[in-house]
Enzyme design. Sequence first.
Site, PDB file in Angstrom:
ATOM      1  N   PHE A  27       0.472  -1.255  -0.055  1.00  0.00           N
ATOM      2  CA  PHE A  27      -0.301  -0.110  -0.232  1.00  0.00           C
ATOM      3  C   PHE A  27       0.943   1.334   0.221  1.00  0.00           C
ATOM      4  CE2 PHE A  27      -2.825   3.224   0.638  1.00  0.00           C
ATOM      5  CZ  PHE A  27      -4.336   2.112   0.605  1.00  0.00           C
ATOM      6  N   ASP A  80      -1.578   6.562   6.626  1.00  0.00           N
ATOM      7  CA  ASP A  80      -1.297   5.523   7.633  1.00  0.00           C
ATOM      8  C   ASP A  80      -0.223   4.668   7.939  1.00  0.00           C
ATOM      9  OD1 ASP A  80      -2.474   3.299   8.715  1.00  0.00           O
ATOM     10  OD2 ASP A  80      -2.986   2.507   6.406  1.00  0.00           O
ATOM     11  N   ASN A 129      -3.995  11.999  -3.960  1.00  0.00           N
ATOM     12  CA  ASN A 129      -2.639  11.105  -3.395  1.00  0.00           C
ATOM     13  C   ASN A 129      -2.185  10.240  -4.456  1.00  0.00           C
ATOM     14  OD1 ASN A 129      -1.626  11.987  -0.378  1.00  0.00           O
ATOM     15  ND2 ASN A 129      -3.824  11.726  -0.325  1.00  0.00           N
ATOM     16  N   PHE A 329     -11.353   8.217  -0.703  1.00  0.00           N
ATOM     17  CA  PHE A 329     -10.680   6.445  -0.425  1.00  0.00           C
ATOM     18  C   PHE A 329     -10.326   5.528  -1.500  1.00  0.00           C
ATOM     19  CE2 PHE A 329     -13.007   9.668   2.691  1.00  0.00           C
ATOM     20  CZ  PHE A 329     -12.042   9.064   4.373  1.00  0.00           C
TER      21      PHE A 329
END
Length: 349
Positions: A27, A80, A129, A329
């Site tokens: 990720f 994250d 992003n 998201f």
Amino acid sequence: MIEFDNLTYLHGKPQGTGLLKANPEDFVVVEDLGFEPDGEGEHILVRILKNGCNTRFVADALAKFLKIHAREVSFAGQKDKHAVTEQWLCARVPGKEMPDLSAFQLEGCQVLEYARHKRKLRLGALKGNAFTLVLREVSNRDDVEQRLIDICVKGVPNYFGAQRFGIGGSNLQGALRWAQTNTPVRDRNKRSFWLSAARSALFNQIVAERLKKADVNQVVDGDALQLAGRGSWFVATTEELAELQRRVNDKELMITAALPGSGEWGTQREALAFEQAAVAAETELQALLVREKVEAARRAMLLYPQQFSWNWWDDVTVEIRFWLPAGSFATSVVRELINTTGDYAHIAE
């Protein structure tokens, strides 16, 4: 209130399963501010690469290194802990002397570049992003492949991800308790998280109900339409429906859904009646948002990932790349592809 896992799918519930974030390298997030450092000013923009540490922890460590107060280090968004992420931090360090930030050392963190900047970097001040995700142990490859193709054309619901609502939905539960008891909440962070969760849940519910219609992208009288990539919107009238529908089909315009709060929601007539009916049962959360003077707003109902591509490493492993605007998201994209498994399946941004 509809549970996040039960929200309506745009492409139907996925048939396959897969493992999201088997390790942090699966990720990868690269922050896109949308601008370059000024090269002068009392602030220093610092681009960092981190793995295994959260944004606030790195910001505090940077403040300690620079011998400034933690509040003098800001960032555009939290990233994250359980991922490989590139993002910018901003430290207020007046004066002409430039500290040697190459000497900043923190396990799991590396300084990539830094430069002077005139303005403080504020929360939300980013363009978007770029994501690179690896899904492992994927079952039903044919179904996943077709969904990847469909997402390119039709997008995904622009749902707020489950992480917006806290672990186990704790932020939304806090908002409900607050709404029911009317007990003052002194903690500013809790207030912010809980109000955000309340408004996001209502938005998700409106979108979920709209997706139950045969054609989710059908413009109705009174819809609030947004210019793609812009924040401004206007209300559709019956006389313009045919032309507006053409522009929506061409992705020039986006149908929006309400972020309920105080003041007018923005839709009118048929569209307003639909939105109000979709959340009619959630009177307590709506009353909380009005009482706390959270201003109503609009958000695009669908999300079209940009620069979308994928590559199958083998029959059970696929790498997916895409770019999303700020506030969207990645998990809402993955949700339309597979039923995810793994400890961090819902913790993404």
